[in-house]
Design an enzyme around this catalytic site. Structure first.
Site, PDB file in Angstrom:
ATOM      1  CG  HIS A 126      -1.617  -1.125   1.333  1.00 27.74           C
ATOM      2  ND1 HIS A 126      -1.426  -2.070   2.309  1.00 27.74           N
ATOM      3  CD2 HIS A 126      -2.538  -1.788   0.620  1.00 27.74           C
ATOM      4  CE1 HIS A 126      -2.332  -3.082   2.214  1.00 27.74           C
ATOM      5  NE2 HIS A 126      -2.918  -3.015   1.244  1.00 27.74           N
TER       6      HIS A 126
ATOM      7  CG  HIS B 192      -7.097   2.395   2.501  1.00 25.07           C
ATOM      8  ND1 HIS B 192      -5.549   2.468   2.071  1.00 25.07           N
ATOM      9  CD2 HIS B 192      -7.454   1.709   2.602  1.00 25.07           C
ATOM     10  CE1 HIS B 192      -5.518   1.077   1.274  1.00 25.07           C
ATOM     11  NE2 HIS B 192      -6.661   0.370   1.437  1.00 25.07           N
TER      12      HIS B 192
ATOM     13  CD  GLU C 156      -3.464   3.775  -2.840  1.00 26.96           C
ATOM     14  OE1 GLU C 156      -4.083   4.123  -4.137  1.00 26.96           O
ATOM     15  OE2 GLU C 156      -3.724   2.303  -2.360  1.00 26.96           O
TER      16      GLU C 156
ATOM     17  CB  THR D 291      -4.652   2.363  -6.504  1.00 25.31           C
ATOM     18  OG1 THR D 291      -4.637   1.383  -5.673  1.00 25.31           O
ATOM     19  CG2 THR D 291      -3.802   3.351  -7.081  1.00 25.31           C
TER      20      THR D 291
ATOM     21  CB  SER E 236      -9.786  -5.741   1.053  1.00 21.83           C
ATOM     22  OG  SER E 236      -9.737  -5.659  -0.425  1.00 21.83           O
TER      23      SER E 236
ATOM     24  CG  ASN F 284      -9.782  -5.054  -4.038  1.00 21.22           C
ATOM     25  OD1 ASN F 284      -9.818  -5.351  -4.694  1.00 21.22           O
ATOM     26  ND2 ASN F 284      -8.010  -4.948  -3.105  1.00 21.22           N
TER      27      ASN F 284
ATOM     28  CB  SER G 219      -5.097  -9.022  -1.261  1.00 20.35           C
ATOM     29  OG  SER G 219      -6.380  -8.516  -1.092  1.00 20.35           O
TER      30      SER G 219
END
Length: 331
Positions: A88, A138, A140, A178, A236, A238, A281
């Site tokens: 990340h 988060h 990231e 992302t 997660s 995504n 992931s």
């Protein structure tokens, strides 16, 4: 139409599974997990990893069993030890802390996250205000914002637009995490542009190919699904987005599970069509477990719906490749 594990379609019930493809591991996750595995082989256990290498319970547990030790911060790593930074990304101060503790740092940041870091640095150097679309807290987002904290403001979805203030409306650019919902990000950008008509966009899309592809195929199958089951962990981003996308696209219900045994039979009671996907992931064996679980409950007929073929591969971090090469030369 394919059949999973030799099962035969039950023509009386018409039960079926629509299996999304692409699903599961992306190139960045594959690279990060491989980085930990190769480091364990090369240097021996323990190998320290700052934060979860990727946001998946099963992957973390598997690597822990092989000798990886997951920590929250560098100060938990013994001086002089090897530490791997997660997929990340991290802020520059994390590298500095590692140097101060004489840690051997291996950076497993996804190259597509690194791209966003580079954009942030470039626009900050040109004195732009940067609006970073992402989820507060988060990892990231924390890493990207750390590249230029004086220039970056977080916009957490469309509702965060009204809170922003900029110095010069002609020198503003948006970047993004992302792993966001593509549609929600477009909505956020549209709202930003009503306030800031001269808002600039990143040179190329920040939402990664894998996030976009997984959302696109789930959108395709969702309208036909009574329930969509996404394999992935609650932390997660995504994976969570995939459930939201399924519901927005017309699935009657959507659920996130780490493991097949978490599927509640009540979800399937009146279902005829079950959609299955997995976050970026998630290893494929966890999806296979879900398909086996569903087959045992009458959903043996599996049709794989493919909207893209992914061939992207990222090479391992340079510092690890260098050591692997030296070890191979020594024999």
């Amino acid at each position: 139409m394919g059949t999973y594990d030799g099962g035969v379609t039950d023509l009386r019930t018409g039960k079926r599974v629509l299996l999304a493809k692409p699903r599961g591991y992306c190139a960045g996750v594959d690279r990060a997990v491989q980085t930990v595995e190769e480091a364990l082989k090369l240097y021996g256990a323990p190998i320290y990893v700052r934060k979860q290498i990727v946001h998946n319970k099963h992957v973390v547990q598997t690597l822990e069993a092989q000798g990886a030790i997951f920590v929250e911060e560098n100060e938990e790593v013994p001086e002089g030890a090897t530490v791997i930074f997660s997929a990340h990304g991290v802020a520059p101060e994390v590298y500095e802390q590692a140097r101060e503790r004489s840690l051997k740092a291996i950076d497993a940041t996804c190259p597509l996250v690194t791209k966003v870091h580079q954009e942030a640095k470039r626009f900050a150097a040109e004195d732009y205000d940067i609006l970073l679309i992402g989820h507060e807290g988060h990892e990231e987002v924390i890493g990207t914002a750390g590249e230029a904290p004086a220039h970056i403001q977080l916009v957490d979805g469309p509702d965060g637009v009204d809170k922003i203030t900029v110095r010069d409306p002609e020198k503003v650019v948006w970047l993004s995490q992302t792993t966001l919902s593509v549609d929600e990000t477009l909505e956020t950008v549209a709202r930003l542009k009503t306030r800031l008509p001269l808002l600039q966009s990143p040179p190329s899309d920040d939402i990664c190919y894998a996030t976009s592809n997984r959302q696109h195929v789930v959108k395709e199958i969702a309208p036909e699904c009574d329930v969509v089951i996404v394999v992935g962990s609650t932390n997660s981003s995504n994976s969570v987005r995939l459930v939201e996308v399924a519901l927005d696209a017309g699935a009657r219900a959507g659920h996130l599970v780490d493991f097949a045994h978490e599927i509640d039979d009540a979800w399937l009671t009146d279902a005829r069509t079950v959609g299955v996907s997995s976050g970026a992931s998630v290893p494929e064996d966890l999806v296979n477990d879900v398909l086996t679980h569903l087959a045992a409950r009458g959903f043996a007929d599996v049709e794989e719906i493919t909207t893209a073929n992914e061939r992207l591969v990222f090479s391992l971090p340079q510092e690890l490749k260098r050591d692997m090469k030296a070890a191979a030369a020594r024999g």
